[in-house]
Scaffold this motif. Structure first.
Motif, PDB file in Angstrom:
ATOM      1  N   ASN A   1     -75.299  12.735  13.782  1.00  0.00           N
ATOM      2  CA  ASN A   1     -74.795  11.648  12.953  1.00  0.00           C
ATOM      3  C   ASN A   1     -75.239  10.317  13.528  1.00  0.00           C
ATOM      4  N   GLN A   2     -75.544   9.392  12.644  1.00  0.00           N
ATOM      5  CA  GLN A   2     -76.011   8.080  13.052  1.00  0.00           C
ATOM      6  C   GLN A   2     -74.853   7.089  12.940  1.00  0.00           C
ATOM      7  N   PRO A   3     -74.321   6.590  14.071  1.00  0.00           N
ATOM      8  CA  PRO A   3     -73.152   5.710  14.005  1.00  0.00           C
ATOM      9  C   PRO A   3     -73.421   4.407  13.241  1.00  0.00           C
ATOM     10  N   GLN A   4     -74.670   3.966  13.174  1.00  0.00           N
ATOM     11  CA  GLN A   4     -74.978   2.738  12.458  1.00  0.00           C
ATOM     12  C   GLN A   4     -75.033   2.946  10.953  1.00  0.00           C
ATOM     13  N   MET A   5     -74.830   4.204  10.498  1.00  0.00           N
ATOM     14  CA  MET A   5     -74.863   4.506   9.065  1.00  0.00           C
ATOM     15  C   MET A   5     -73.564   5.177   8.645  1.00  0.00           C
ATOM     16  N   PRO A   6     -72.441   4.455   8.698  1.00  0.00           N
ATOM     17  CA  PRO A   6     -71.168   5.087   8.345  1.00  0.00           C
ATOM     18  C   PRO A   6     -71.181   5.571   6.897  1.00  0.00           C
TER      19      PRO A   6
ATOM     20  N   THR B   1     -72.555  10.231   1.930  1.00  0.00           N
ATOM     21  CA  THR B   1     -71.424  10.121   1.009  1.00  0.00           C
ATOM     22  C   THR B   1     -71.102   8.673   0.632  1.00  0.00           C
ATOM     23  N   ALA B   2     -71.860   7.701   1.160  1.00  0.00           N
ATOM     24  CA  ALA B   2     -71.612   6.293   0.834  1.00  0.00           C
ATOM     25  C   ALA B   2     -71.884   6.052  -0.647  1.00  0.00           C
ATOM     26  N   PRO B   3     -71.125   5.162  -1.278  1.00  0.00           N
ATOM     27  CA  PRO B   3     -71.356   4.907  -2.710  1.00  0.00           C
ATOM     28  C   PRO B   3     -72.707   4.219  -2.933  1.00  0.00           C
ATOM     29  N   VAL B   4     -73.305   4.517  -4.067  1.00  0.00           N
ATOM     30  CA  VAL B   4     -74.577   3.909  -4.449  1.00  0.00           C
ATOM     31  C   VAL B   4     -74.292   2.511  -4.979  1.00  0.00           C
ATOM     32  N   ARG B   5     -75.094   1.526  -4.532  1.00  0.00           N
ATOM     33  CA  ARG B   5     -74.942   0.157  -5.008  1.00  0.00           C
ATOM     34  C   ARG B   5     -76.270  -0.319  -5.580  1.00  0.00           C
ATOM     35  N   ALA B   6     -76.215  -0.966  -6.712  1.00  0.00           N
ATOM     36  CA  ALA B   6     -77.429  -1.491  -7.344  1.00  0.00           C
ATOM     37  C   ALA B   6     -77.975  -2.651  -6.526  1.00  0.00           C
ATOM     38  N   ALA B   7     -79.301  -2.759  -6.470  1.00  0.00           N
ATOM     39  CA  ALA B   7     -79.931  -3.892  -5.796  1.00  0.00           C
ATOM     40  C   ALA B   7     -79.697  -5.149  -6.630  1.00  0.00           C
ATOM     41  N   THR B   8     -79.430  -6.270  -5.951  1.00  0.00           N
ATOM     42  CA  THR B   8     -79.204  -7.529  -6.660  1.00  0.00           C
ATOM     43  C   THR B   8     -80.093  -8.615  -6.081  1.00  0.00           C
ATOM     44  N   GLY B   9     -80.300  -9.671  -6.842  1.00  0.00           N
ATOM     45  CA  GLY B   9     -81.079 -10.811  -6.366  1.00  0.00           C
ATOM     46  C   GLY B   9     -82.569 -10.540  -6.244  1.00  0.00           C
ATOM     47  N   LEU B  10     -83.086  -9.580  -6.992  1.00  0.00           N
ATOM     48  CA  LEU B  10     -84.510  -9.254  -6.916  1.00  0.00           C
ATOM     49  C   LEU B  10     -85.334 -10.342  -7.610  1.00  0.00           C
ATOM     50  N   PRO B  11     -86.600 -10.519  -7.203  1.00  0.00           N
ATOM     51  CA  PRO B  11     -87.399 -11.619  -7.753  1.00  0.00           C
ATOM     52  C   PRO B  11     -87.882 -11.416  -9.179  1.00  0.00           C
ATOM     53  N   GLY B  12     -87.816 -10.222  -9.726  1.00  0.00           N
ATOM     54  CA  GLY B  12     -88.330  -9.976 -11.071  1.00  0.00           C
ATOM     55  C   GLY B  12     -89.778  -9.536 -11.019  1.00  0.00           C
ATOM     56  N   PRO B  13     -90.450  -9.499 -12.173  1.00  0.00           N
ATOM     57  CA  PRO B  13     -91.845  -9.048 -12.207  1.00  0.00           C
ATOM     58  C   PRO B  13     -92.747  -9.953 -11.358  1.00  0.00           C
ATOM     59  N   VAL B  14     -93.752  -9.349 -10.758  1.00  0.00           N
ATOM     60  CA  VAL B  14     -94.694 -10.088  -9.923  1.00  0.00           C
ATOM     61  C   VAL B  14     -96.039 -10.117 -10.640  1.00  0.00           C
ATOM     62  N   ASP B  15     -96.636 -11.299 -10.748  1.00  0.00           N
ATOM     63  CA  ASP B  15     -97.961 -11.451 -11.334  1.00  0.00           C
ATOM     64  C   ASP B  15     -98.969 -11.397 -10.183  1.00  0.00           C
ATOM     65  N   ALA B  16     -99.579 -10.232  -9.981  1.00  0.00           N
ATOM     66  CA  ALA B  16    -100.489 -10.038  -8.843  1.00  0.00           C
ATOM     67  C   ALA B  16    -101.678 -10.995  -8.880  1.00  0.00           C
TER      68      ALA B  16
END
Length: 168
Positions: free
Chosen positions: A125-130, A134-149
């Motif tokens: 077990n990894q103590p830094q990953m409590p 079984t941790a709840p899934v959380r949506a990513a927020t604050g993403l930059p949106g589409p990137v124009d390469a």
């Protein structure tokens, strides 16, 4: 065969590799190949700068999974395998375009000494990953949106030089 390469795409589908500086890879700067029965299809390798690689770009799809509709266009490169790769008709809007002539698929390297990966014990077990699995899934927020390469500039040659193993 292809150890110490820059970018490797095995069985990739609809990947875009654009505006990169690919330099100093002893074997190859970029390798596009099949993965078992999965062909490389619809990949676009565009507007990259290759320099001082063993071979700049390699297309090594297997006869079993030859791939279609891959693009290698507008790149600054000097060596390819097969030799005429950059001049072959190859671009298509989907995975049904022309088949590129392939180099011989790479041979599989011998497995390193040690135990088979299936016999490697599960880590503790990894103590830094409590909660870990079984941790709840959380949506990513604050993403930059589409990137124009096309608007992303090519980085300078010295971008990673301070952390290079070769010291160059």
């Amino acid at each position: 065969m292809f150890t110490r390469l820059g970018i490797g795409i095995a069985g990739g589908q609809r990947n875009t590799v654009r505006n990169n500086w690919i330099e100093g890879n002893p074997r190859a700067g970029l390798v596009l190949m099949s993965a078992e029965d999965v062909p490389p299809t619809g990949n676009a390798i565009t507007a990259n700068t290759f320099n001082s690689n063993g071979v700049d770009a390699v297309y090594a799809a297997s006869d079993r999974a030859p791939g279609r509709g891959n693009c290698l266009t507008d790149n600054a490169l000097s060596t390819t395998t097969p030799k005429d790769l950059a001049t072959q008709p190859q671009c298509s809007a989907d995975a049904h375009g022309p088949v590129m002539t392939s180099a011989a698929p790479p041979t599989r390297p011998a497995a390193p000494a040690g135990i088979p990966f299936r016999m490697v014990p599960e880590p503790p077990n990894q103590p830094q990953m409590p909660g870990g699995a079984t941790a709840p899934v959380r949506a990513a927020t604050g993403l930059p949106g589409p990137v124009d390469a096309d608007r992303v500039p090519l980085p300078g040659r010295d971008l990673l030089a301070a952390h290079s193993r070769s010291g160059s």
